[in-house]
Write a protein that holds these residues in place. Structure first.
Motif, PDB file in Angstrom:
ATOM      1  N   ARG A  45      -9.217  10.933 -27.564  1.00  0.00           N
ATOM      2  CA  ARG A  45      -9.172  11.363 -28.989  1.00  0.00           C
ATOM      3  C   ARG A  45      -9.926  10.581 -30.160  1.00  0.00           C
ATOM      4  NH1 ARG A  45      -3.215  13.703 -30.010  1.00  0.00           N
ATOM      5  NH2 ARG A  45      -2.925  14.816 -28.260  1.00  0.00           N
ATOM      6  N   THR A  46     -10.610   9.430 -29.420  1.00  0.00           N
ATOM      7  CA  THR A  46     -11.372   8.442 -30.201  1.00  0.00           C
ATOM      8  C   THR A  46     -12.860   8.766 -30.380  1.00  0.00           C
ATOM      9  OG1 THR A  46      -9.874   6.782 -29.636  1.00  0.00           O
ATOM     10  CG2 THR A  46     -11.679   5.955 -30.560  1.00  0.00           C
ATOM     11  N   SER A  47     -13.336   8.781 -29.225  1.00  0.00           N
ATOM     12  CA  SER A  47     -14.791   9.103 -29.083  1.00  0.00           C
ATOM     13  C   SER A  47     -15.243  10.398 -28.600  1.00  0.00           C
ATOM     14  CB  SER A  47     -15.415   7.876 -28.324  1.00  0.00           C
ATOM     15  OG  SER A  47     -15.024   7.946 -27.008  1.00  0.00           O
ATOM     16  N   TYR A  48     -13.879  10.785 -28.210  1.00  0.00           N
ATOM     17  CA  TYR A  48     -14.270  12.579 -27.608  1.00  0.00           C
ATOM     18  C   TYR A  48     -15.538  12.142 -26.321  1.00  0.00           C
ATOM     19  CZ  TYR A  48     -11.842  13.562 -31.705  1.00  0.00           C
ATOM     20  OH  TYR A  48     -10.839  13.314 -32.587  1.00  0.00           O
ATOM     21  N   TYR A  49     -15.596  11.089 -25.626  1.00  0.00           N
ATOM     22  CA  TYR A  49     -16.551  10.908 -24.480  1.00  0.00           C
ATOM     23  C   TYR A  49     -17.852  10.743 -24.877  1.00  0.00           C
ATOM     24  CZ  TYR A  49     -12.223  12.703 -22.294  1.00  0.00           C
ATOM     25  OH  TYR A  49     -10.931  12.835 -21.692  1.00  0.00           O
ATOM     26  N   VAL A  50     -18.067  10.624 -26.156  1.00  0.00           N
ATOM     27  CA  VAL A  50     -19.439  10.442 -26.658  1.00  0.00           C
ATOM     28  C   VAL A  50     -19.732   8.780 -26.063  1.00  0.00           C
ATOM     29  CG1 VAL A  50     -21.136  10.057 -28.640  1.00  0.00           C
ATOM     30  CG2 VAL A  50     -19.245  11.714 -28.702  1.00  0.00           C
ATOM     31  N   GLY A  51     -20.976   8.837 -25.483  1.00  0.00           N
ATOM     32  CA  GLY A  51     -21.416   7.421 -24.982  1.00  0.00           C
ATOM     33  C   GLY A  51     -21.215   7.391 -23.585  1.00  0.00           C
ATOM     34  N   GLU A  52     -20.135   8.164 -22.780  1.00  0.00           N
ATOM     35  CA  GLU A  52     -19.855   8.225 -21.486  1.00  0.00           C
ATOM     36  C   GLU A  52     -21.078   8.961 -20.867  1.00  0.00           C
ATOM     37  OE1 GLU A  52     -17.383   7.118 -19.710  1.00  0.00           O
ATOM     38  OE2 GLU A  52     -15.912   6.448 -21.492  1.00  0.00           O
ATOM     39  N   ASN A  53     -21.161   8.677 -19.378  1.00  0.00           N
ATOM     40  CA  ASN A  53     -22.188   9.006 -18.467  1.00  0.00           C
ATOM     41  C   ASN A  53     -21.454  10.364 -17.830  1.00  0.00           C
ATOM     42  OD1 ASN A  53     -24.143   9.456 -16.312  1.00  0.00           O
ATOM     43  ND2 ASN A  53     -25.032   7.833 -17.273  1.00  0.00           N
ATOM     44  N   TYR A  54     -22.269  11.502 -18.251  1.00  0.00           N
ATOM     45  CA  TYR A  54     -21.759  12.806 -17.607  1.00  0.00           C
ATOM     46  C   TYR A  54     -22.100  12.780 -16.055  1.00  0.00           C
ATOM     47  CZ  TYR A  54     -20.346  17.797 -17.832  1.00  0.00           C
ATOM     48  OH  TYR A  54     -19.949  18.878 -17.713  1.00  0.00           O
ATOM     49  N   LEU A  55     -23.435  12.475 -15.745  1.00  0.00           N
ATOM     50  CA  LEU A  55     -23.689  12.307 -14.449  1.00  0.00           C
ATOM     51  C   LEU A  55     -22.847  11.411 -13.613  1.00  0.00           C
ATOM     52  CD1 LEU A  55     -27.506  12.477 -14.746  1.00  0.00           C
ATOM     53  CD2 LEU A  55     -25.962  14.357 -14.296  1.00  0.00           C
ATOM     54  N   ARG A  56     -22.457  10.158 -13.992  1.00  0.00           N
ATOM     55  CA  ARG A  56     -21.754   9.262 -13.306  1.00  0.00           C
ATOM     56  C   ARG A  56     -20.203   9.803 -13.066  1.00  0.00           C
ATOM     57  NH1 ARG A  56     -22.306   5.254 -16.462  1.00  0.00           N
ATOM     58  NH2 ARG A  56     -20.070   5.191 -17.465  1.00  0.00           N
ATOM     59  N   VAL A  57     -19.603  10.445 -14.137  1.00  0.00           N
ATOM     60  CA  VAL A  57     -18.267  10.961 -13.932  1.00  0.00           C
ATOM     61  C   VAL A  57     -18.528  12.169 -12.865  1.00  0.00           C
ATOM     62  CG1 VAL A  57     -16.599  12.385 -15.133  1.00  0.00           C
ATOM     63  CG2 VAL A  57     -17.583  10.372 -16.294  1.00  0.00           C
ATOM     64  N   CYS A  58     -19.421  12.900 -12.618  1.00  0.00           N
ATOM     65  CA  CYS A  58     -19.500  13.719 -11.717  1.00  0.00           C
ATOM     66  C   CYS A  58     -19.843  13.276 -10.411  1.00  0.00           C
ATOM     67  CB  CYS A  58     -20.672  14.703 -11.804  1.00  0.00           C
ATOM     68  SG  CYS A  58     -20.477  15.787 -13.227  1.00  0.00           S
ATOM     69  N   ARG A  59     -20.490  12.114 -10.170  1.00  0.00           N
ATOM     70  CA  ARG A  59     -20.942  11.496  -9.102  1.00  0.00           C
ATOM     71  C   ARG A  59     -19.418  10.796  -8.541  1.00  0.00           C
ATOM     72  NH1 ARG A  59     -25.711   9.880 -11.307  1.00  0.00           N
ATOM     73  NH2 ARG A  59     -24.610   7.723 -11.947  1.00  0.00           N
ATOM     74  N   ASP A  60     -18.522  10.056  -9.385  1.00  0.00           N
ATOM     75  CA  ASP A  60     -17.473   9.460  -8.959  1.00  0.00           C
ATOM     76  C   ASP A  60     -16.215  10.316  -8.665  1.00  0.00           C
ATOM     77  OD1 ASP A  60     -19.074   7.262  -9.197  1.00  0.00           O
ATOM     78  OD2 ASP A  60     -18.405   6.450 -11.096  1.00  0.00           O
ATOM     79  N   SER A  61     -16.460  11.433  -8.995  1.00  0.00           N
ATOM     80  CA  SER A  61     -15.192  12.331  -8.691  1.00  0.00           C
ATOM     81  C   SER A  61     -14.838  12.312  -7.339  1.00  0.00           C
ATOM     82  CB  SER A  61     -15.648  13.878  -9.182  1.00  0.00           C
ATOM     83  OG  SER A  61     -14.662  14.555  -9.005  1.00  0.00           O
ATOM     84  N   SER A  62     -13.331  12.521  -7.276  1.00  0.00           N
ATOM     85  CA  SER A  62     -12.722  12.084  -5.857  1.00  0.00           C
ATOM     86  C   SER A  62     -11.753  13.369  -5.634  1.00  0.00           C
ATOM     87  CB  SER A  62     -12.676  11.119  -5.306  1.00  0.00           C
ATOM     88  OG  SER A  62     -11.411  10.655  -6.192  1.00  0.00           O
ATOM     89  N   GLY A  63     -11.210  13.588  -4.583  1.00  0.00           N
ATOM     90  CA  GLY A  63     -10.089  14.582  -4.348  1.00  0.00           C
ATOM     91  C   GLY A  63     -10.361  15.933  -4.653  1.00  0.00           C
ATOM     92  N   GLU A  64      -9.371  16.803  -4.951  1.00  0.00           N
ATOM     93  CA  GLU A  64      -9.649  18.257  -5.066  1.00  0.00           C
ATOM     94  C   GLU A  64     -10.368  18.296  -6.213  1.00  0.00           C
ATOM     95  OE1 GLU A  64      -6.812  22.122  -5.854  1.00  0.00           O
ATOM     96  OE2 GLU A  64      -6.056  20.274  -5.963  1.00  0.00           O
ATOM     97  N   GLY A  65     -11.388  19.289  -6.038  1.00  0.00           N
ATOM     98  CA  GLY A  65     -12.478  19.797  -6.912  1.00  0.00           C
ATOM     99  C   GLY A  65     -13.645  18.749  -6.943  1.00  0.00           C
TER     100      GLY A  65
END
Length: 715
Positions: A45-65
């Motif tokens: 609720r602070t930055s609403y993920y602005v500045g986060e790397n969308y591709l890295r989040v996808c690459r680092d995802s683990s578990g179901e999905g």
């Protein structure tokens, strides 16, 4: 440039959650829909993920999905690298509902730089509609398959009674193919004497909803069948009744079976009835009425315990009331009881009272039933009596009986066998091999164990008519006649029974008999020697008449001693009994007034009794002829005892107030007996004095040669 008012207005106008992604995967800006979703789902609720790397989040995802995240990351990378639009559907469920989203990545060129516009569109409504449509289609297919494969006939009718559907079970039941019946009025199945038309049936079904009823229908071959019908109206999507569905079940055989059952029950001597929850009899079969000489009106609508069968005894009525209460609580009650029949006779029945439940599990009736077991009860009584008698015979038999079960443990031991197992604790349930090793030494214990196991395994019996072994537990030698056989134990498994007879007492008895026979043989030989010598000595210088008289008297004296020895089972003679036996030839007045005897209770050996007895006989005979007993006032005193620390035995004969006696001129048999034979028989010495008032005789000998000791006693 990305933060310009124009771009912000553009993406905020998009209803889907939107984010602008730079070529390196960094989120540069998001719209209002994105921020609202983040807040509503516990996101940033602070930055609403602005500045986060969308591709890295996808690459680092683990578990179901994680697999889907990887695919989305790869698609977004292609768009940023110059590729075309990419989209993928993904689930995003929350605790309150199931949701699905569509991610869409579109290329975006701004001031010559490559960006991607990523949209997350909520497609839950469309997805649910799609799922519902699939389910509805599948349900329709399932319903059609169920109807087609149902074991009961399913017939669909329109409101005029024409057949609209006809499954395979209907074809088997009625014999008509589907092509023969579709469109025809169902009345062709009605028998000619049917009282209702199809219109009447449809009217009842439409007006009353679901109905169950039985009818008679006719097959293609003309057979009449009893049909149970479950009918329900068929409605359109708008709810309008457009037809009727009938499930037809052939219950012809069931009804025939029910009637046969009723006929069977009515012809069995068995009580079957129905009670309501208050214990009132509402139905009963014929047999108990006939056997008690009753009619239906005599028992129906009466309290069950007040009926003729039970009213002979208040205790029986109370027991039945208690059984009803237990059955009302859901218990199946069963017990043997006597009921009254015709002629005030009582018979035994196996009585049962069961609760009857409806489909909801509620108890709606009680079902009493009873079977005549008078013969069985009498047989059981006789069997119990026989069993008790047999058990008493076994338990109290002098023979030993015990059993070993299939687990090789002691199962039963009769009274006659318990003495053998006195040192086995605990007895019942004890491992039999361990018990035998307590009782017997090796190798006999192992041999006996092997015999029992062989019989248990093969069923081959074994008998040992005479087993003589020394017991390990008591250190004594015992003898047994024993036999083992395989039997079936009460649990249905095999076991071994051993019957044995303790021969130990018999063996000791036989040994005693053999001893006595040897003793008799030895004594007989000695006795014959004595008699022979006695005859020769008596015959010397005697006339025939004198010989007969003197020899007979001496035989009687010898016989008296011998009688005492035999009566004592060759186990010795008391000194007092021996003396009295040798004085029996004297007159009673002489024995009672003129002969005094005194001495302790001593048990003389058979040899000593014979020698001393002969001497006493000769002394009493001489005293009667020549000594103190030959005159009116003469007396005799006989005494015996032990001296010198109980090592020397002595016995004396003293004559008083008699005539003077002198030694005889000749040495005859009597003098030999008095002076020599008595001494020789006990290894002692004799002192004989001829005094002025009568003879005085004393015998001394080692006590062990005369008196029996505990060790010398016969068994």
């Amino acid at each position: 440039m990305l933060q310009s008012a124009l771009l912000k207005q553009v993406i905020d106008a998009v209803p889907d959650g939107a984010a602008v992604i730079a070529s390196d995967g960094t989120i540069r800006c998001v719209n209002d829909a994105w921020r609202q979703f983040s807040c509503a789902n516990d996101g940033d609720r602070t930055s609403y993920y602005v500045g986060e790397n969308y591709l890295r989040v996808c690459r680092d995802s683990s578990g179901e999905g994680s697999e889907l995240a990887t695919r989305i990351g790869a698609g977004l990378s292609r768009v940023l690298a110059g590729g075309q639009e990419f989209s993928a559907e993904y689930p995003c469920h929350c605790p309150s509902e199931k949701r699905w989203f569509m991610v869409i990545a579109k290329p975006l060129d701004l001031d010559g730089a490559r960006f991607a516009l990523v949209l997350h569109r909520n497609v839950s409504a469309e997805k649910r509609h799609e799922i519902e449509a699939t389910h509805a289609e599948q349900n329709a297919k399932n319903l059609a398959a169920i109807v087609a494969t149902m074991p009961d006939a399913v017939v669909g009718l329109d409101l005029e009674g024409h057949i609209t559907s006809w499954n395979e079970a209907a074809q088997k039941l009625y014999g008509y193919d589907r092509s023969e019946v579709i469109g025809r009025s169902v009345e062709f199945l009605f028998p000619p004497d049917s009282s209702k038309s199809v219109g009447d049936h449809i009217a009842d079904i439409v007006s009353n909803g679901l109905r169950n009823f039985e009818v008679v229908r006719q097959t293609k071959t003309g057979q009449r069948r009893r049909i149970e019908i479950t009918a329900a109206p068929i409605r359109s999507v708008s709810g309008e009744i457009i037809g009727v569905s009938n499930v037809n079940r052939d219950v012809t055989e069931q009804r025939r079976s029910e009637q046969r059952l009723r006929d069977v029950l009515d012809n069995l001597f068995a009580f079957v009835g129905v009670l309501n929850l208050e214990g009132t009899l509402i139905e009963v079969n014929r047999a108990p009425l006939e056997v008690a000489g009753l009619e239906v009106k005599d028992v129906i609508r009466k309290k069950f315990w007040d009926c003729h069968w039970w009213s002979y005894s208040p205790d029986t009525q109370t027991q039945l009331q208690d059984a009803c209460n237990r059955a009302l609580a859901g218990e199946l009650v069963r017990y043997d009881v006597q009921v009254r029949v015709a002629g005030e006779q009582l018979i035994w029945i196996d009585f049962q009272l069961a609760p009857l439940r409806n489909e909801d599990g509620d108890i709606v009736n009680l079902i009493p039933s009873g079977i005549d077991i008078s013969d069985r009860h009498a047989a059981l009584k006789a069997l119990k009596s026989s069993h008790d008698t047999f058990r008493s015979l076994v338990e109290h038999s002098p023979f030993g009986i015990y059993t070993v079960d299939a687990d090789f443990r002691i199962a039963h031991v009769s009274d006659g066998a318990r003495k053998v197992f006195a040192n086995v604790h605990p007895l019942i349930g004890h491992d039999f091999a361990d018990a035998l090793r307590i009782l017997w030494p090796e190798p006999f214990a192992t041999e006996a164990i092997g015999r029992f196991r062989h019989t248990l395994t093969t069923g081959e019996p074994y008998r040992s008519p005479r087993t003589i072994e020394r017991r390990s537990d008591i250190g004594e030698t015992e003898s047994y006649d024993w036999k083992i056989e395989r039997i079936t134990m009460p649990d249905g498994r095999p076991g071994v029974v051993c019957n044995f007879y303790d021969l130990s007492e018999r063996q000791r008895y036989e040994e005693h008999v053999r001893f006595l026979m040897r003793e008799v043989n030895h004594r007989s030989k000695n006795l014959l020697t004595v008699v022979t010598s006695m005859a020769r000595q008596t015959a010397r210088g005697s006339s025939p008449d004198e010989f007969v008289d003197r020899f007979s008297q001496r035989l009687l004296g010898l016989s008296a001693s011998q009688d005492l020895i035999v009566q004592g089972n060759w186990g010795g003679v008391t000194a007092k009994d021996l003396i009295r036996s040798q004085l029996n030839h004297l007159a009673q007045e002489v024995r009672c007034r003129r002969v005094k005897i005194a001495g302790p209770d001593l048990m003389l050996t058979p040899g000593a009794a014979q020698g001393i007895g002969m001497a006493l006989h000769e002394l009493s005979t001489n005293a009667l002829k020549y000594g103190s007993l030959s005159v009116p006032d003469g007396t005799v005193a006989i005494g015996w005892g032990a001296s010198q620390g109980d090592k020397i035995f002595h016995i004396s004969w003293r004559e008083h107030d008699g005539p003077e006696v002198t030694p005889p001129e000749k040495t005859g048999f009597g003098r030999t007996v008095i002076e020599r034979m008595a001494a020789i028989s006990v290894g002692g010495e004799v002192e004989l004095v001829y005094g002025p008032t009568g003879a005085s005789w004393t015998l001394t000998a080692p006590l062990a040669q005369v008196v029996m000791s505990a060790e010398a006693e016969l068994p």
